[in-house]
Design a protein around this motif. Structure first.
Motif, mmCIF file in Angstrom:
data_model
loop_
_atom_site.group_PDB
_atom_site.id
_atom_site.type_symbol
_atom_site.label_atom_id
_atom_site.label_comp_id
_atom_site.label_asym_id
_atom_site.label_seq_id
_atom_site.Cartn_x
_atom_site.Cartn_y
_atom_site.Cartn_z
ATOM 1 N N ASN A 1 -4.383 2.616 -4.218
ATOM 2 C CA ASN A 1 -3.214 2.548 -3.338
ATOM 3 C C ASN A 1 -2.798 1.124 -2.996
ATOM 4 O O ASN A 1 -1.869 0.929 -2.216
ATOM 5 C CB ASN A 1 -3.476 3.322 -2.044
ATOM 6 C CG ASN A 1 -3.524 4.809 -2.280
ATOM 7 O OD1 ASN A 1 -2.781 5.320 -3.098
ATOM 8 N ND2 ASN A 1 -4.400 5.483 -1.586
ATOM 9 N N LYS A 2 -3.475 0.124 -3.542
ATOM 10 C CA LYS A 2 -3.141 -1.264 -3.228
ATOM 11 C C LYS A 2 -2.546 -1.959 -4.444
ATOM 12 O O LYS A 2 -3.041 -1.811 -5.557
ATOM 13 C CB LYS A 2 -4.373 -2.037 -2.758
ATOM 14 C CG LYS A 2 -4.841 -1.625 -1.390
ATOM 15 C CD LYS A 2 -5.976 -2.503 -0.915
ATOM 16 C CE LYS A 2 -6.450 -2.080 0.448
ATOM 17 N NZ LYS A 2 -7.603 -2.872 0.877
ATOM 18 N N LYS B 1 -2.112 -3.794 -9.900
ATOM 19 C CA LYS B 1 -2.790 -2.716 -9.182
ATOM 20 C C LYS B 1 -4.252 -3.091 -8.962
ATOM 21 O O LYS B 1 -4.914 -3.594 -9.865
ATOM 22 C CB LYS B 1 -2.685 -1.427 -9.991
ATOM 23 C CG LYS B 1 -3.187 -0.205 -9.282
ATOM 24 C CD LYS B 1 -2.918 1.015 -10.144
ATOM 25 C CE LYS B 1 -3.201 2.280 -9.400
ATOM 26 N NZ LYS B 1 -2.866 3.447 -10.227
ATOM 27 N N THR C 1 0.818 -1.198 0.000
ATOM 28 C CA THR C 1 0.000 0.000 0.000
ATOM 29 C C THR C 1 0.857 1.255 0.000
ATOM 30 O O THR C 1 1.784 1.373 0.782
ATOM 31 C CB THR C 1 -0.912 0.010 1.252
ATOM 32 O OG1 THR C 1 -1.657 -1.185 1.274
ATOM 33 C CG2 THR C 1 -1.850 1.189 1.235
ATOM 34 N N ALA C 2 0.507 2.195 -0.856
ATOM 35 C CA ALA C 2 1.152 3.499 -0.851
ATOM 36 C C ALA C 2 0.434 4.333 0.199
ATOM 37 O O ALA C 2 -0.740 4.642 0.058
ATOM 38 C CB ALA C 2 1.045 4.139 -2.229
ATOM 39 N N SER C 3 1.114 4.675 1.274
ATOM 40 C CA SER C 3 0.468 5.379 2.377
ATOM 41 C C SER C 3 0.772 6.863 2.353
ATOM 42 O O SER C 3 1.633 7.327 1.605
ATOM 43 C CB SER C 3 0.956 4.790 3.704
ATOM 44 O OG SER C 3 2.339 5.073 3.870
ATOM 45 N N GLU C 4 0.081 7.604 3.219
ATOM 46 C CA GLU C 4 0.362 9.028 3.360
ATOM 47 C C GLU C 4 1.783 9.212 3.873
ATOM 48 O O GLU C 4 2.472 10.148 3.492
ATOM 49 C CB GLU C 4 -0.629 9.667 4.326
ATOM 50 C CG GLU C 4 -2.030 9.801 3.774
ATOM 51 C CD GLU C 4 -2.967 10.441 4.770
ATOM 52 O OE1 GLU C 4 -2.525 11.298 5.568
ATOM 53 O OE2 GLU C 4 -4.153 10.089 4.754
ATOM 54 N N ASP D 1 -9.007 0.064 -5.525
ATOM 55 C CA ASP D 1 -8.261 0.910 -4.593
ATOM 56 C C ASP D 1 -6.898 1.217 -5.206
ATOM 57 O O ASP D 1 -6.022 0.357 -5.252
ATOM 58 C CB ASP D 1 -8.102 0.219 -3.238
ATOM 59 C CG ASP D 1 -7.442 1.101 -2.198
ATOM 60 O OD1 ASP D 1 -6.832 2.135 -2.554
ATOM 61 O OD2 ASP D 1 -7.526 0.757 -1.003
#
Length: 148
Positions: free
Chosen positions: A127-128, A121, A26-29, A125
């Motif tokens: 970001n996942k 991807k 996951t690409a997080s903040e 979502d």
């Protein structure tokens, strides 16, 4: 347990990743904030001499590093933690081998041609991300389990 295939989650595959077993990348903040502060961190690491690229004054060599006193301490602490967990707690045997591998050995062993981890991807979502081979493995296991 892996749920049956669905028609809405992963686009063309038509399968929903099980929430109780999924470990998406996951690409997080936090990673976005880190990317913005990366230059400052790189500067701090250089100034405090945690590590630097080996042979830097000669143009450097990719993948080789020289560790300064704080970097050496951090590296040794990580090795000690790894050893405590895997060798002492898990009862595994430690092997120390060369870190440099001739290209012919990697080619002959199949590492050059076979080790490419394709990432998929998640269409629901952004970001996942998932390793494609693991996703396909889980889908096939679920379908085989359905047929009994």
């Amino acid at each position: 347990s892996i749920p049956p295939p669905s028609s809405h989650a992963h686009g063309a595959i038509g399968w929903t990743w099980p929430t109780d077993t999924a470990m998406p990348i996951t690409a997080s903040e936090g990673s976005a904030k880190f990317a913005k502060a990366r230059a400052d961190l790189d500067d701090l690491i250089k100034r405090r001499f945690f590590y630097r690229q080996a042979f830097e004054i000669y143009g450097g060599v990719a993948g080789f590093y020289t560790y300064g006193p704080p970097g050496s301490a951090v590296k040794q602490n990580l090795i000690d933690l790894w050893r405590k967990h895997f060798v002492i707690e898990e009862n595994l045997m430690e092997v120390d081998d060369t870190n440099i591998m001739p290209h012919d050995v990697l080619l002959t062993s199949g590492h050059v041609e076979r080790f490419n981890d394709f990432i998929v991807k998640d269409s629901s979502d952004a970001n996942k991300f998932y390793r494609a081979d693991k996703l396909l493995e889980d889908v096939m296991d679920a379908r085989m389990a359905e047929k009994g």
